[in-house]
Motif scaffolding. Structure first.
Motif, PDB file in Angstrom:
ATOM      1  N   SER A 217       0.828  -1.206   0.000  1.00 21.93           N
ATOM      2  CA  SER A 217       0.000   0.000   0.000  1.00 21.93           C
ATOM      3  C   SER A 217       0.862   1.256   0.000  1.00 21.93           C
ATOM      4  O   SER A 217       0.559   2.244  -0.683  1.00 21.93           O
ATOM      5  N   THR A 218       1.976   1.213   0.748  1.00 18.69           N
ATOM      6  CA  THR A 218       2.857   2.378   0.808  1.00 18.69           C
ATOM      7  C   THR A 218       3.574   2.594  -0.519  1.00 18.69           C
ATOM      8  O   THR A 218       3.656   3.720  -1.017  1.00 18.69           O
ATOM      9  N   LEU A 219       4.062   1.523  -1.125  1.00 23.35           N
ATOM     10  CA  LEU A 219       4.772   1.662  -2.389  1.00 23.35           C
ATOM     11  C   LEU A 219       3.838   2.108  -3.509  1.00 23.35           C
ATOM     12  O   LEU A 219       4.274   2.764  -4.462  1.00 23.35           O
ATOM     13  N   SER A 220       2.548   1.778  -3.409  1.00 18.80           N
ATOM     14  CA  SER A 220       1.614   2.199  -4.455  1.00 18.80           C
ATOM     15  C   SER A 220       1.449   3.707  -4.487  1.00 18.80           C
ATOM     16  O   SER A 220       1.016   4.271  -5.494  1.00 18.80           O
ATOM     17  N   ASN A 244      14.136  -1.507   1.295  1.00 17.20           N
ATOM     18  CA  ASN A 244      13.465  -2.541   0.533  1.00 17.20           C
ATOM     19  C   ASN A 244      13.845  -2.372  -0.941  1.00 17.20           C
ATOM     20  O   ASN A 244      13.631  -1.313  -1.526  1.00 17.20           O
ATOM     21  N   GLN A 245      14.417  -3.394  -1.545  1.00 18.79           N
ATOM     22  CA  GLN A 245      14.938  -3.261  -2.901  1.00 18.79           C
ATOM     23  C   GLN A 245      13.860  -2.981  -3.937  1.00 18.79           C
ATOM     24  O   GLN A 245      14.142  -2.404  -4.991  1.00 18.79           O
ATOM     25  N   THR A 246      12.619  -3.387  -3.661  1.00  9.99           N
ATOM     26  CA  THR A 246      11.541  -3.053  -4.590  1.00  9.99           C
ATOM     27  C   THR A 246      11.266  -1.557  -4.602  1.00  9.99           C
ATOM     28  O   THR A 246      10.677  -1.042  -5.550  1.00  9.99           O
ATOM     29  N   GLY A 251      11.694   3.707 -12.018  1.00 14.34           N
ATOM     30  CA  GLY A 251      10.308   4.147 -12.075  1.00 14.34           C
ATOM     31  C   GLY A 251       9.804   4.722 -10.777  1.00 14.34           C
ATOM     32  O   GLY A 251       8.849   5.495 -10.772  1.00 14.34           O
ATOM     33  N   ARG A 252      10.439   4.338  -9.679  1.00  7.52           N
ATOM     34  CA  ARG A 252      10.009   4.886  -8.390  1.00  7.52           C
ATOM     35  C   ARG A 252      10.841   6.103  -8.008  1.00  7.52           C
ATOM     36  O   ARG A 252      10.315   7.093  -7.533  1.00  7.52           O
TER      37      ARG A 252
END
Length: 353
Positions: A217-220, A244-246, A251-252
């Protein structure tokens, strides 16, 4: 403001700012269409005011309580809900040239921000999400937060600061905070890996939890369907490898900037800037100070530490230089004493043998 101005122009005062309003009427068969537009005079005044002060918003959690609905729920109160709201304030803007970074770094990020702010139509025409992400990582006190604050003032953008140390912050609350920011603004996720911060942005250790926040939810919020357009999102941390590597995939975060301990060039530049009003021998003193400071190992090397030293001698740059000389002298004495102690211990050991 109460009432409406007559046709033509008039000036009104609202919260100590002058607004010049223009009103015109265009008669049609169906209705009278009225237009109010903000004049160039008011826009210019707003622009100047925005450059002098930076609007900084900090989150506050408002907790509402409700009484027990039945006697079986006990006599105490229970939490009904908690909501996050922005609390605005104004602070004097910090000139961007007071943030001392390695050569070219400040100009690079200034150009990048300016290009983004001027490119909304370019993003829209290509079907790209109109947002920009910046990851700032490195030692504490090296200027990460100072850079973001100075950029906000430089471009006249409101700054929203999110810290993850509030245990009551949940997914819904974080999304609400993002949604209620202005379109052209800066959001700073500050010091996400600091002690006490929620672990949602870090690689979780065994037994560690993200509490009321979920990773997905936070990464979204950064590039998902719930992300907000028109914002510049800055994330600051101490150790990028602990994230967190993601989070840091392409893109982020479009720009990644590392903040190291200041080198000689930065130290000299900061000295010369801080004591610029004294003129005279300041450049030569700055060069000597930087040469000495580069060899100091008795304190953490950071811009914040240099600022503390300069403030202690703000009325005399030579005193700042003498202070650094004293530290170097003390450091050498400490090294000499340590070496003599080690040699003395070896001599005693040899005699005992």
């Amino acid at each position: 403001m109460n009432g409406a101005p007559a046709e033509g122009s008039s000036s009104d005062y609202f919260t100590i700012r002058v607004f010049r309003l223009f009103r015109s009427r265009r008669w049609t068969k169906e209705c009278v269409r009225e237009m109010l537009r903000l004049g160039a005079e008011a826009r210019e005044r707003e622009r100047k005011a925005g450059s002098e002060f930076t609007r900084v918003h900090m989150p506050r959690t408002v907790v509402e309580y409700s009484a027990p609905s039945s006697r079986h729920e006990g006599d105490g109160h229970r939490v009904y809900r908690g909501e996050q709201h922005w609390v605005p304030s104004e602070k004097p803007s910090r000139p961007l040239d007071t943030v001392v970074l390695p050569t070219g770094a400040r100009d690079m990020i200034e150009r990048d921000v300016r290009e983004f702010l001027d490119s909304e139509r370019w993003y829209v025409d290509r079907g790209l999400p109109y947002r920009r992400g910046y990851l700032l990582h490195g030692l504490p006190g090296t200027g990460k937060t100072s850079l973001v604050f100075a950029l906000a003032g430089h471009f006249g953008l409101p700054l929203y600061v999110v810290r993850l140390s509030d245990e009551r912050l949940c997914d819904e609350g974080l999304h609400r905070l993002f949604r209620t920011t202005e379109k052209r603004s800066i959001i700073l996720l500050d010091d996400v890996d600091a002690p006490g911060a929620n672990a949602v942005f870090r690689e979780l250790q065994p037994g560690e939890s993200t509490g009321n926040l979920s990773v997905q939810s936070t990464l979204s919020l950064l590039d998902g369907v719930t992300s907000v357009d028109g914002r510049l999102i800055f994330l600051s941390c101490r150790d990028k490898s602990a994230l967190n590597q993601t989070l840091i995939r392409p893109g982020r975060f479009d720009v990644i900037l590392r903040f190291d301990a200041p080198g000689k060039e930065q130290i000299e530049s900061y000295f010369n800037h801080f004591f610029a009003d004294f003129g005279g021998d300041v450049p030569s003193m700055g060069a000597e100070f930087a040469e000495l400071a580069a060899h100091v190992d008795t304190q953490p090397k950071s811009m914040a530490a240099l600022q503390v030293l300069f403030l202690s001698h703000k009325s005399n740059p030579r005193d700042a230089l003498e202070s650094m000389r004293a530290r170097i002298s003390g450091q050498k004495r400490s090294i000499t004493f340590g070496a003599r102690s080690r040699n003395s211990r070896r001599d005693h050991s040899a005699a005992a043998a």
